[in-house]
Design an enzyme around this catalytic site. Structure first.
Site, PDB file in Angstrom:
ATOM      1  N   HIS A   1       1.609  -2.684   7.746  1.00  0.00           N
ATOM      2  CA  HIS A   1       1.542  -2.488   6.289  1.00  0.00           C
ATOM      3  C   HIS A   1       2.583  -1.535   5.707  1.00  0.00           C
ATOM      4  O   HIS A   1       2.885  -1.636   4.515  1.00  0.00           O
ATOM      5  CB  HIS A   1       0.125  -2.023   5.926  1.00  0.00           C
ATOM      6  CG  HIS A   1      -0.194  -2.056   4.462  1.00  0.00           C
ATOM      7  ND1 HIS A   1       0.100  -3.135   3.666  1.00  0.00           N
ATOM      8  CD2 HIS A   1      -0.792  -1.140   3.649  1.00  0.00           C
ATOM      9  CE1 HIS A   1      -0.302  -2.895   2.428  1.00  0.00           C
ATOM     10  NE2 HIS A   1      -0.850  -1.695   2.401  1.00  0.00           N
TER      11      HIS A   1
ATOM     12  N   HIS B   1      -4.861  -4.555   9.296  1.00  0.00           N
ATOM     13  CA  HIS B   1      -3.541  -4.587   8.677  1.00  0.00           C
ATOM     14  C   HIS B   1      -3.237  -3.298   7.926  1.00  0.00           C
ATOM     15  O   HIS B   1      -2.160  -2.716   8.090  1.00  0.00           O
ATOM     16  CB  HIS B   1      -3.427  -5.764   7.709  1.00  0.00           C
ATOM     17  CG  HIS B   1      -2.113  -5.798   6.996  1.00  0.00           C
ATOM     18  ND1 HIS B   1      -0.945  -6.229   7.600  1.00  0.00           N
ATOM     19  CD2 HIS B   1      -1.749  -5.412   5.741  1.00  0.00           C
ATOM     20  CE1 HIS B   1       0.064  -6.115   6.747  1.00  0.00           C
ATOM     21  NE2 HIS B   1      -0.399  -5.621   5.615  1.00  0.00           N
TER      22      HIS B   1
ATOM     23  N   ASN C   1      -2.485  -7.954   3.202  1.00  0.00           N
ATOM     24  CA  ASN C   1      -2.470  -8.090   1.747  1.00  0.00           C
ATOM     25  C   ASN C   1      -1.555  -9.220   1.276  1.00  0.00           C
ATOM     26  O   ASN C   1      -1.737  -9.759   0.182  1.00  0.00           O
ATOM     27  CB  ASN C   1      -2.041  -6.769   1.105  1.00  0.00           C
ATOM     28  CG  ASN C   1      -0.666  -6.317   1.553  1.00  0.00           C
ATOM     29  OD1 ASN C   1      -0.390  -6.240   2.754  1.00  0.00           O
ATOM     30  ND2 ASN C   1       0.208  -6.008   0.618  1.00  0.00           N
ATOM     31  N   HIS C   2      -0.576  -9.626   2.098  1.00  0.00           N
ATOM     32  CA  HIS C   2       0.312 -10.718   1.695  1.00  0.00           C
ATOM     33  C   HIS C   2      -0.310 -12.093   1.904  1.00  0.00           C
ATOM     34  O   HIS C   2       0.209 -13.077   1.380  1.00  0.00           O
ATOM     35  CB  HIS C   2       1.638 -10.635   2.455  1.00  0.00           C
ATOM     36  CG  HIS C   2       2.573  -9.606   1.907  1.00  0.00           C
ATOM     37  ND1 HIS C   2       3.694  -9.930   1.176  1.00  0.00           N
ATOM     38  CD2 HIS C   2       2.532  -8.259   1.957  1.00  0.00           C
ATOM     39  CE1 HIS C   2       4.321  -8.826   0.816  1.00  0.00           C
ATOM     40  NE2 HIS C   2       3.634  -7.789   1.271  1.00  0.00           N
TER      41      HIS C   2
END
Length: 236
Positions: free
Chosen positions: A132, A55, A5-6
């Site tokens: 995560h 992830h 997500n990053h």
């Protein structure tokens, strides 16, 4: 390398990467190159057809691995949908919540053991490996050894005091967590500069120019831009 997500335009502006680029380079060009490259990262993979790696976690709209293979992933991570779920979702160890529930993160879902068991059975895999979530001991194993979380940032945000780990999987698919702590402040050093960095980059460019790509396939846009700046006449 798997996309999380990053690796997105929005989150890199919230958590400091964009600001770091602006401080170092004075303009956002490098940030644009990185975020365009993030669009080409894989969202999931298999280790020897037995360990599913992602992830975040699972999605209510993804039941089989073939559904992941046909996702339109070469873009910014959307706010909802299958790709968002894969990079944002988290396991929920509470036994009474075995299915999917909306996540407090505002994206993705929380999912329980019933969801994990069904996914493993349908896809003939043995284990789910993901990241995560901060783990104070560096890792966490859930659902009767069917899912592992690996956290590799010690003392997260310089204040959490957590351990970190790297997971080692041998040829027999046996898993071993190697844990470590953050280096003391007094022992931290900036990494040494690459020797002859210009020559190193030029060598990469030369190798990329000699790559043979299948018909209809193109180099990632950030790489094309770099090559155009180094050898605009030689790039076909």
């Amino acid at each position: 390398l798997l996309r999380g997500n990053h690796e997105s335009r929005q989150i890199t502006q919230v958590y400091g990467f964009y600001n770091e680029v602006m401080r170092k380079y004075g303009n956002p060009s490098v940030w644009h190159y990185f975020t365009e490259l993030f669009d080409f990262l894989t969202v999931a993979c298999l280790i020897d057809d037995h360990v599913f790696c992602v992830h975040g976690g699972l999605s209510p709209s993804i039941h089989t691995l073939d559904q992941i293979r046909v996702l339109e992933r070469f873009r910014e991570i959307p706010h909802c949908g299958a790709v968002a779920d894969l990079v944002w979702s988290d396991p929920d160890p509470e036994p009474e919540r075995g299915g999917f529930l909306p996540s407090n993160r505002g994206a993705g879902y929380n999912f329980g053991q019933r969801v994990v068991d069904k996914f493993l059975r349908l896809n003939n895999v043995d284990h789910i490996l993901r990241a995560h979530q901060l783990c104070m001991t560096g890792y966490q194993v859930l659902f009767n050894d069917c899912l592992s979380t690996v956290w590799s940032a010690p003392n997260y945000c310089f204040r959490c005091g957590n351990l970190a780990s790297v997971l080692e999987i041998d040829e027999h698919l046996q898993r071993r967590f190697n844990t470590f702590t953050a280096a003391p402040e007094s022992e931290r050093q900036a990494p040494a500069a690459l020797p002859n960095a210009t020559g190193f980059l030029q060598g990469c460019a030369d190798r990329c120019c000699s790559m043979h790509l299948p018909d209809g396939k193109n180099l990632p846009l950030p790489l094309l831009r770099y090559l155009r700046t180094t050898d605009p006449d030689g790039l076909q």
